[in-house]
Each structure stands twice: as C-alpha cells, then as structure tokens.
Design a protein around this motif. Sequence first.
Motif, PDB file in Angstrom:
ATOM      1  N   THR A 169       1.872  76.898   4.420  1.00 27.99           N
ATOM      2  CA  THR A 169       2.077  75.489   4.728  1.00 27.99           C
ATOM      3  C   THR A 169       0.796  74.738   4.436  1.00 27.99           C
ATOM      4  OG1 THR A 169       3.603  76.045   6.495  1.00 27.99           O
ATOM      5  CG2 THR A 169       2.740  73.809   6.478  1.00 27.99           C
ATOM      6  N   LYS A 170       0.888  73.724   3.616  1.00 23.62           N
ATOM      7  CA  LYS A 170      -0.251  72.867   3.339  1.00 23.62           C
ATOM      8  C   LYS A 170       0.022  71.508   3.982  1.00 23.62           C
ATOM      9  CE  LYS A 170      -1.466  75.071  -1.058  1.00 23.62           C
ATOM     10  NZ  LYS A 170      -1.660  74.877  -2.510  1.00 23.62           N
ATOM     11  N   THR A 171      -0.772  71.162   4.978  1.00 28.47           N
ATOM     12  CA  THR A 171      -0.633  69.880   5.641  1.00 28.47           C
ATOM     13  C   THR A 171      -1.840  69.034   5.268  1.00 28.47           C
ATOM     14  OG1 THR A 171       0.487  70.945   7.494  1.00 28.47           O
ATOM     15  CG2 THR A 171      -0.308  68.708   7.849  1.00 28.47           C
ATOM     16  N   LYS A 172      -1.593  67.980   4.545  1.00 25.35           N
ATOM     17  CA  LYS A 172      -2.667  67.123   4.068  1.00 25.35           C
ATOM     18  C   LYS A 172      -2.591  65.784   4.785  1.00 25.35           C
ATOM     19  CE  LYS A 172      -4.497  64.810  -0.050  1.00 25.35           C
ATOM     20  NZ  LYS A 172      -4.285  64.558  -1.501  1.00 25.35           N
ATOM     21  N   VAL A 173      -3.693  65.397   5.387  1.00 27.42           N
ATOM     22  CA  VAL A 173      -3.774  64.100   6.048  1.00 27.42           C
ATOM     23  C   VAL A 173      -4.211  63.070   5.023  1.00 27.42           C
ATOM     24  CG1 VAL A 173      -4.818  62.782   7.912  1.00 27.42           C
ATOM     25  CG2 VAL A 173      -4.378  65.225   8.204  1.00 27.42           C
ATOM     26  N   SER A 174      -3.348  62.106   4.786  1.00 26.12           N
ATOM     27  CA  SER A 174      -3.661  61.080   3.800  1.00 26.12           C
ATOM     28  C   SER A 174      -4.787  60.184   4.303  1.00 26.12           C
ATOM     29  CB  SER A 174      -2.423  60.216   3.517  1.00 26.12           C
ATOM     30  OG  SER A 174      -1.339  61.023   3.112  1.00 26.12           O
ATOM     31  N   ARG A 175      -5.544  59.639   3.408  1.00 23.28           N
ATOM     32  CA  ARG A 175      -6.582  58.683   3.787  1.00 23.28           C
ATOM     33  C   ARG A 175      -5.922  57.328   4.040  1.00 23.28           C
ATOM     34  NH1 ARG A 175     -12.189  59.342   0.365  1.00 23.28           N
ATOM     35  NH2 ARG A 175     -12.683  61.465   1.019  1.00 23.28           N
ATOM     36  N   VAL A 176      -6.075  56.848   5.249  1.00 22.27           N
ATOM     37  CA  VAL A 176      -5.457  55.568   5.599  1.00 22.27           C
ATOM     38  C   VAL A 176      -6.465  54.726   6.356  1.00 22.27           C
ATOM     39  CG1 VAL A 176      -3.143  56.538   5.756  1.00 22.27           C
ATOM     40  CG2 VAL A 176      -4.580  56.487   7.779  1.00 22.27           C
ATOM     41  N   LYS A 177      -6.192  53.455   6.404  1.00 22.98           N
ATOM     42  CA  LYS A 177      -7.031  52.570   7.198  1.00 22.98           C
ATOM     43  C   LYS A 177      -6.781  52.836   8.679  1.00 22.98           C
ATOM     44  CE  LYS A 177      -6.949  48.900   3.704  1.00 22.98           C
ATOM     45  NZ  LYS A 177      -6.569  47.497   3.417  1.00 22.98           N
ATOM     46  N   GLU A 178      -7.820  52.729   9.458  1.00 22.61           N
ATOM     47  CA  GLU A 178      -7.702  53.018  10.883  1.00 22.61           C
ATOM     48  C   GLU A 178      -6.671  52.132  11.563  1.00 22.61           C
ATOM     49  OE1 GLU A 178      -9.079  55.337  13.074  1.00 22.61           O
ATOM     50  OE2 GLU A 178      -9.439  56.322  11.167  1.00 22.61           O
ATOM     51  N   GLU A 179      -6.499  50.914  11.069  1.00 18.93           N
ATOM     52  CA  GLU A 179      -5.556  49.997  11.728  1.00 18.93           C
ATOM     53  C   GLU A 179      -4.100  50.417  11.549  1.00 18.93           C
ATOM     54  OE1 GLU A 179      -6.896  47.830   7.867  1.00 18.93           O
ATOM     55  OE2 GLU A 179      -7.795  49.049   9.461  1.00 18.93           O
ATOM     56  N   LEU A 180      -3.844  51.395  10.685  1.00 24.63           N
ATOM     57  CA  LEU A 180      -2.476  51.890  10.525  1.00 24.63           C
ATOM     58  C   LEU A 180      -2.120  52.934  11.573  1.00 24.63           C
ATOM     59  CD1 LEU A 180      -2.102  52.241   6.644  1.00 24.63           C
ATOM     60  CD2 LEU A 180      -1.310  50.385   8.119  1.00 24.63           C
ATOM     61  N   ARG A 181      -3.113  53.471  12.262  1.00 27.40           N
ATOM     62  CA  ARG A 181      -2.826  54.507  13.251  1.00 27.40           C
ATOM     63  C   ARG A 181      -2.096  53.906  14.450  1.00 27.40           C
ATOM     64  NH1 ARG A 181      -5.175  59.283  12.074  1.00 27.40           N
ATOM     65  NH2 ARG A 181      -6.923  59.237  10.604  1.00 27.40           N
ATOM     66  N   HIS A 182      -1.094  54.633  14.921  1.00 28.17           N
ATOM     67  CA  HIS A 182      -0.324  54.181  16.068  1.00 28.17           C
ATOM     68  C   HIS A 182       0.398  55.400  16.643  1.00 28.17           C
ATOM     69  CE1 HIS A 182       2.248  53.841  12.480  1.00 28.17           C
ATOM     70  NE2 HIS A 182       3.225  54.240  13.277  1.00 28.17           N
ATOM     71  N   THR A 183       1.124  55.198  17.709  1.00 27.81           N
ATOM     72  CA  THR A 183       1.866  56.307  18.298  1.00 27.81           C
ATOM     73  C   THR A 183       3.280  55.864  18.624  1.00 27.81           C
ATOM     74  OG1 THR A 183       1.807  58.055  19.969  1.00 27.81           O
ATOM     75  CG2 THR A 183       1.222  55.841  20.711  1.00 27.81           C
ATOM     76  N   SER A 184       4.167  56.843  18.779  1.00 31.96           N
ATOM     77  CA  SER A 184       5.574  56.558  19.040  1.00 31.96           C
ATOM     78  C   SER A 184       6.090  57.514  20.109  1.00 31.96           C
ATOM     79  CB  SER A 184       6.399  56.718  17.758  1.00 31.96           C
ATOM     80  OG  SER A 184       6.339  58.070  17.300  1.00 31.96           O
ATOM     81  N   LYS A 185       7.272  57.238  20.596  1.00 27.76           N
ATOM     82  CA  LYS A 185       7.940  58.118  21.552  1.00 27.76           C
ATOM     83  C   LYS A 185       9.098  58.775  20.830  1.00 27.76           C
ATOM     84  CE  LYS A 185       8.889  59.758  25.713  1.00 27.76           C
ATOM     85  NZ  LYS A 185       8.069  60.785  26.348  1.00 27.76           N
ATOM     86  N   ILE A 186       9.044  60.101  20.691  1.00 32.37           N
ATOM     87  CA  ILE A 186      10.057  60.847  19.952  1.00 32.37           C
ATOM     88  C   ILE A 186      10.997  61.529  20.926  1.00 32.37           C
ATOM     89  CG2 ILE A 186      10.462  62.676  18.263  1.00 32.37           C
ATOM     90  CD1 ILE A 186       7.658  62.204  17.191  1.00 32.37           C
ATOM     91  N   SER A 187      12.291  61.359  20.711  1.00 31.27           N
ATOM     92  CA  SER A 187      13.276  62.010  21.574  1.00 31.27           C
ATOM     93  C   SER A 187      14.377  62.628  20.721  1.00 31.27           C
ATOM     94  CB  SER A 187      13.890  61.001  22.549  1.00 31.27           C
ATOM     95  OG  SER A 187      14.827  61.627  23.408  1.00 31.27           O
ATOM     96  N   TYR A 188      14.568  63.939  20.885  1.00 29.46           N
ATOM     97  CA  TYR A 188      15.669  64.640  20.230  1.00 29.46           C
ATOM     98  C   TYR A 188      16.746  64.878  21.279  1.00 29.46           C
ATOM     99  CZ  TYR A 188      18.088  67.648  16.932  1.00 29.46           C
ATOM    100  OH  TYR A 188      19.024  68.166  16.072  1.00 29.46           O
ATOM    101  N   ILE A 189      17.937  64.315  21.056  1.00 25.74           N
ATOM    102  CA  ILE A 189      19.031  64.394  22.026  1.00 25.74           C
ATOM    103  C   ILE A 189      20.091  65.332  21.459  1.00 25.74           C
ATOM    104  CG2 ILE A 189      20.685  63.064  23.398  1.00 25.74           C
ATOM    105  CD1 ILE A 189      18.982  60.591  22.884  1.00 25.74           C
ATOM    106  N   PRO A 190      20.127  66.584  21.932  1.00 32.10           N
ATOM    107  CA  PRO A 190      21.010  67.593  21.328  1.00 32.10           C
ATOM    108  C   PRO A 190      22.459  67.454  21.764  1.00 32.10           C
ATOM    109  CG  PRO A 190      19.818  68.546  23.168  1.00 32.10           C
ATOM    110  CD  PRO A 190      19.306  67.144  23.019  1.00 32.10           C
ATOM    111  N   ALA A 191      23.333  68.151  21.070  1.00 37.31           N
ATOM    112  CA  ALA A 191      24.760  68.122  21.389  1.00 37.31           C
ATOM    113  C   ALA A 191      25.050  68.700  22.757  1.00 37.31           C
ATOM    114  CB  ALA A 191      25.543  68.882  20.316  1.00 37.31           C
ATOM    115  N   GLU A 192      24.177  69.572  23.266  1.00 39.59           N
ATOM    116  CA  GLU A 192      24.384  70.213  24.563  1.00 39.59           C
ATOM    117  C   GLU A 192      23.957  69.337  25.737  1.00 39.59           C
ATOM    118  OE1 GLU A 192      23.375  73.127  21.311  1.00 39.59           O
ATOM    119  OE2 GLU A 192      22.415  71.340  22.164  1.00 39.59           O
TER     120      GLU A 192
END
Length: 388
Positions: A103-126
């Motif tokens: 696995t090659k995970t490459k972090v792209s070069r981005v401007k610092e102002e693009l950094r942010h965070t989100s709330k991720i929710s996986y809602i399964p069938a069960e």
Amino acid sequence: MEYIRIKNIGPLKDTGIIPLTSIMLIIGEQSTGKSTFMKILSFCRWIEKKVMLKEYNDILERGSFIRQLKEFHKLSDEYFNNGEPYVEYKSDMVSILHNGINTKTKVSRVKEELRHTSKISYIPAERNLLSVIPNLDNKYKASTFDSMFNCAMEFSEANAVFTKKNPLRLSFADDMEYYHDGSNDYVKLHKTNTALLLENTSSGIQSTVPVSVLVHYLCYITGKPSRRTPSMVKNDSEQGFGQENASNRLNFYNYPQLYIEEPEQHLYPTSQAKLLRDIISQFSFAMNKTGYPGYVVMTSHSPYILTQMNVLLKARKAYLKNKVETLKIIDQDCILPLKYYSAYFVTQNGRMENMMDNETGLIKGEYLDAVSETTETELNQLNDIIYG
C-alpha cells in the motif's frame, strides 16, 4: 477529480474509475458488491480524515491497510482471494494505491487552509439491533473495533440529544416522534397520544429510527466542536498546524459523511420517499451551515429509492425554470445542483455502470423500468395462455 477504483475484492472484479460526488446511490442485485464498494470508499475517506489531522502513521505500516479494513468492516479473507486486490483512491488531500500486499499512501501537498475535519458514520444493514437491544454499545461483544460497535457508540451519543421535551419528528411517518429518556428509546404516536418502547414497534420503525436519529444528529453537530482530545489540540503546534487551523477548522466538524446501507428496509414506498427527502434536506442544512458539501452514499435494492432520486433531479431542472411552482411540490432543502448527484449499477460480473444520462442529467429509464418491463412481459405471456 476525486475518484476510486476497486479490483478483485469480494464480488467486485473491476469497478473502473468511479468519479466521486456528494450524493451517491449504488444499486444492484444481492451479493453483487454494493456494500463492499461503500465499505472500501468509507475506509479510504477515514484515512483521508486521519491525513487532515496528521494522525496517519499507523496506516503507513506494511499490511495495515488491508488488516484494518478487514477488521472494521468484517471482511473475511475470502474477499481477497479472487486475484490481486487493488484499490486506488484520489482526492485533493490524499492518494492511496493498494496493489497486492503493498500500500502506497501519498499525502498530497496542499495549502494549510484546506485542512478540515468531518464526522464519518457508517450505518450498516444490521442497525435494527440498536432498536431491539437497548444500550447496545455496553453489551456488544467484538474481538475488534468494528463498524457495528462504532455505530452503536454513535447512536448512544445521538439519542441523548432527543429528549421527551426535544423529540425528533420521524419524517417517514406522519404522526410519530422519537425520544430517549436516559435509559430507553420511545416512539410516540400522536393520534393515540401513547408512547411505545422502540423495541416493541414494527420492523420498519426499528430499522429506520437509527437512520433518522444518526442523520439528524450528525447534521446537527456540523459546525460544532469535534471530539478531539485536549492532547490532540495541544500537539497541533508541534504538528505544524497554524493557530487559525487549530481553532477554526480542525476542532470543529465541517461536514458529515453518511454511508447508509439499504435505507428502505421494511418501509412502504411512500415512506421510502419521505426518508430519502429527509436525508437530503438534512444534508443541505449541514452544508448551508459551513459551506462544505459533505457526502451521502447509499446502497439500495429499491426501485422506489431510484425513482425518488430522479424526482429530486427533475425538481432541480424545474426549479431553474420556475422556482415558485416547483417549491409548491418539492421543499427548497431537497433541491440541489445536479453535479452533486451520481448513481451506479453494480452488475453480476462485478463491474459498475453509470446510470446517469449525460444529456438529461437524470437516471436512465432503462434502469428505472427494468423490473416493470420484465413483469409486463410475463403478464402478457400469461394473458396469451389464458385468453389465446
């Protein structure tokens, strides 16, 4: 362009390059790979979130990508025995290439102002387990931290918001609301002014209440402080974050990411339509608060979900022609730009077909009418037998 491509994992042979939009619907027959696609996509987006926060060293360890993917989404070894597994994911923040065991995970070069965070929710069938087993997060037993346990923890956070004094009106039913009293979950029926324990309600309610609660909660906390620990915040300067980033973006949820398996479970067609519109309107509400579009990805077997999405697509076209008349039919919050939408059909040979018509911007009629055409053909053949 953000995209993902998956090959030789579970039923998926080769999805091709799939451009990623804010609202995606994945449809197909059973066991064709719809959930597999969504699980891998949500996992890549989780890695992207780790990159946003510069907390991704554990992902770069040899073999960690597949190991963590298997553990969190309960993918057995058999999913990876159909050839050389391949995952390619690309966004503005990160590029991931998993080819075989590497696995090659490459972090792209981005401007610092693009950094942010989100709330991720996986809602399964069960998810109906959340309804029939109160406080599941305290009772669920798993050898590893998986998607079901994570969903149970999020549900226990979310239901605390909806109290008897501040209930959640359930969009898929005209006369019901949900609330949590600190110990139990209830559904109140307005017509009879009675409250039922959620675990004693119908299968449709049990399956859909967790979706409604989590969707409303995640969209509600958009723009609010995230659950980053004090030590994470303290280390921001050491990680190279500017003060403005730490205080205004990384410590607040900028948008929700919702991954929902089969939102239509056990619901009558009109209720399916109401639920979909509620999901889209809450997504729109969250987007308007922060300016970040976010993501809603859904898998489905239902032609009614597909048809209802086409209604919303057509509403956008009508809105551009006549706003006043369109808003008499469809709520403003459900009318979003066509570029936000995409829909794909997973075939039985493990590939994915784009269902959108490039000229009309709508879902192609051949996908909407496939089941009804087969039924009509069989009815005609039987009528020939009966009536000659």
